[in-house]
Design an enzyme around this catalytic site. Structure first.
Site, PDB file in Angstrom:
ATOM      1  N   TYR A  91      29.824  -5.364  53.741  1.00  0.00           N
ATOM      2  CA  TYR A  91      31.086  -5.551  53.036  1.00  0.00           C
ATOM      3  C   TYR A  91      31.376  -7.026  52.761  1.00  0.00           C
ATOM      4  O   TYR A  91      32.133  -7.347  51.861  1.00  0.00           O
ATOM      5  CB  TYR A  91      32.250  -4.984  53.852  1.00  0.00           C
ATOM      6  N   LYS A 146      20.862   2.104  62.486  1.00  0.00           N
ATOM      7  CA  LYS A 146      19.665   2.516  61.745  1.00  0.00           C
ATOM      8  C   LYS A 146      18.558   1.555  62.165  1.00  0.00           C
ATOM      9  O   LYS A 146      17.958   0.846  61.343  1.00  0.00           O
ATOM     10  CB  LYS A 146      19.965   2.455  60.229  1.00  0.00           C
ATOM     11  N   ASP A 165      21.835   8.779  60.293  1.00  0.00           N
ATOM     12  CA  ASP A 165      21.619  10.064  59.601  1.00  0.00           C
ATOM     13  C   ASP A 165      21.762  11.227  60.580  1.00  0.00           C
ATOM     14  O   ASP A 165      22.382  12.248  60.287  1.00  0.00           O
ATOM     15  CB  ASP A 165      20.264  10.083  58.869  1.00  0.00           C
ATOM     16  N   ASP A 197      32.595   3.418  57.821  1.00  0.00           N
ATOM     17  CA  ASP A 197      33.390   3.876  56.669  1.00  0.00           C
ATOM     18  C   ASP A 197      33.050   5.333  56.370  1.00  0.00           C
ATOM     19  O   ASP A 197      33.930   6.178  56.215  1.00  0.00           O
ATOM     20  CB  ASP A 197      33.071   2.987  55.456  1.00  0.00           C
ATOM     21  N   ASP A 202      35.277   9.007  57.725  1.00  0.00           N
ATOM     22  CA  ASP A 202      35.812  10.008  56.789  1.00  0.00           C
ATOM     23  C   ASP A 202      35.268  11.397  57.123  1.00  0.00           C
ATOM     24  O   ASP A 202      35.998  12.383  57.136  1.00  0.00           O
ATOM     25  CB  ASP A 202      35.438   9.671  55.339  1.00  0.00           C
TER      26      ASP A 202
END
Ligand code: IPM
Ligand code: MG
Length: 352
Positions: free
Chosen positions: A142, A190, A222, A246, A250
């Site tokens: 970001y 990851k 994942d 992020d 959600d």
């Protein structure tokens, strides 16, 4: 006591839901003998319209001089389909996070028994799920440099960077939350592909000996995305970098079936910010139908985390439970008689 609260209502349904949280905070003030001094300032698309800047300096100064920030939502559809817009409401949010040093976003994922049937998951999978997602909020892709477009405009790039210090401070918070809860911490990364993730893993591994009572496990992002829907009850505290957080936060919030009820806190170096997770919901703006409970519960988090008012926070949560038990809720969570945004806010304030 007297507390200064900055009110950044923002866009869409922001103003109407924030108004209900203010009513509720005033009711708490009356009951427990506090005064909350509310000062409003623009942010997001509203601020762009007024000043050209989605996070004006005056808004920042107000936040810096307040005990806490109550935040509504930002975002306006007129910017979503215009990738060439020079200034975007979201830049205001990112600027606020960076300038206030809000390096941690805390999202409790809790289920409400009366809303389980709204979950996209089978009730038996999600019933009793209760975990916290702690997302790093001021680093990673970001904010990393360089970012941009090549001269011929044919290529674009973003950069993901993390320092060990950034990882340590957010992980410390994760360990502290786990210590107060079920003592399990899941670190999502990851590390099989990304150098930044390997740095995270190494840094967390170095910290593990200092928190012997916490059980730590590492999970690829994942896999975490799958586990959240297959077995949400397995999680207690999840800590992860900005972009993974992020996405996963959600996903995690929607499985509860109670998107309109979930609050969040962003904490860090300066004043903390409290906001509902649901966003600006522009289709409902001005209609007095949006659910104010996530914002009201954000005010409860504000009391607890920024003002240290535990009993007051509990009084808010109890009144919200009472409203739900009494069926005083907005149209998104009932098939029966629905109440308006302001009616729900008023009822909860009165109940306090
Ligand atoms: C969030 C939002 C923001 C983010 C957007 C609006 C910039 O999705 O708070 O999760 O990506 O951080
Ligand atoms: Mg998001």
């Amino acid at each position: 006591m007297n507390y200064k609260i900055a009110v950044l209502a923002g866009d869409g349904i922001g103003p109407e839901i924030v108004e209900q949280a203010i009513k509720v905070m005033n009711a708490i003030g009356k009951k427990f003998n506090h005064t909350f001094e509310f000062s409003a300032a623009p942010v997001g698309a509203t601020a762009i319209d007024q000043t050209g800047n989605p996070y004006p300096d005056e808004t920042h100064a107000l936040c810096m001089n307040s005990d806490a920030v109550l935040f509504g939502a930002i975002g306006d559809p007129k910017y979503d389909n215009d990738p060439k817009a020079k200034v975007r409401p979201e830049q205001g949010l990112l600027a606020m996070r960076k300038k206030l040093g809000l390096y941690a976003n805390i999202r409790p994922v809790t289920t409400f028994p009366s809303l389980i049937h709204k979950s996209p998951l089978r009730a038996d999978l999600v019933e009793g799920a209760d975990f916290v997602v702690i997302r790093e909020l001021t680093g990673g892709i970001y904010f990393g440099e360089p970012r941009g477009r090549s001269e011929d405009q044919e290529k674009a790039y973003d950069t993901c960077t993390y320092t060990k210090d950034e990882v340590r401070r957010i992980t410390k918070l994760g360990f502290e939350y786990a210590a107060k809860r079920d003592k399990r911490l899941t670190v999502v990364d990851k590390a099989n592909v990304l150098a930044t993730s390997r740095l995270w893993r190494e840094t967390v591994q170095e910290m593990v000996p200092d928190y012997k009572e916490i059980e730590v496990d590492f999970m690829f992002v994942d896999n975490a995305a799958m586990q959240i829907i297959q077995w949400p009850k397995k999680f207690d505290v999840m800590v992860t970098e900005n972009m993974f957080g992020d996405i996963l936060s959600d996903e995690a919030s929607v499985i509860t079936g109670s998107l309109g009820l979930l609050p969040s806190a962003s904490v860090g170096i300066h004043t903390s910010v409290f906001e509902p997770i649901h966003g600006s919901y522009p289709q409902a703006a001005g209609k007095n139908i949006a659910n104010p409970i996530a914002t009201i519960l954000s005010a409860a988090m504000l009391m607890e985390l920024s003002l240290n008012l535990t009993e007051e926070a509990k009084a808010i949560r109890d009144a919200v439970d009472n409203a739900m038990d009494a069926g005083i809720v907005t149209e998104d969570i009932t098939e029966e008689k629905a109440y308006s945004t302001s009616e729900v806010g008023e009822w909860i304030a009165d109940n306090i």
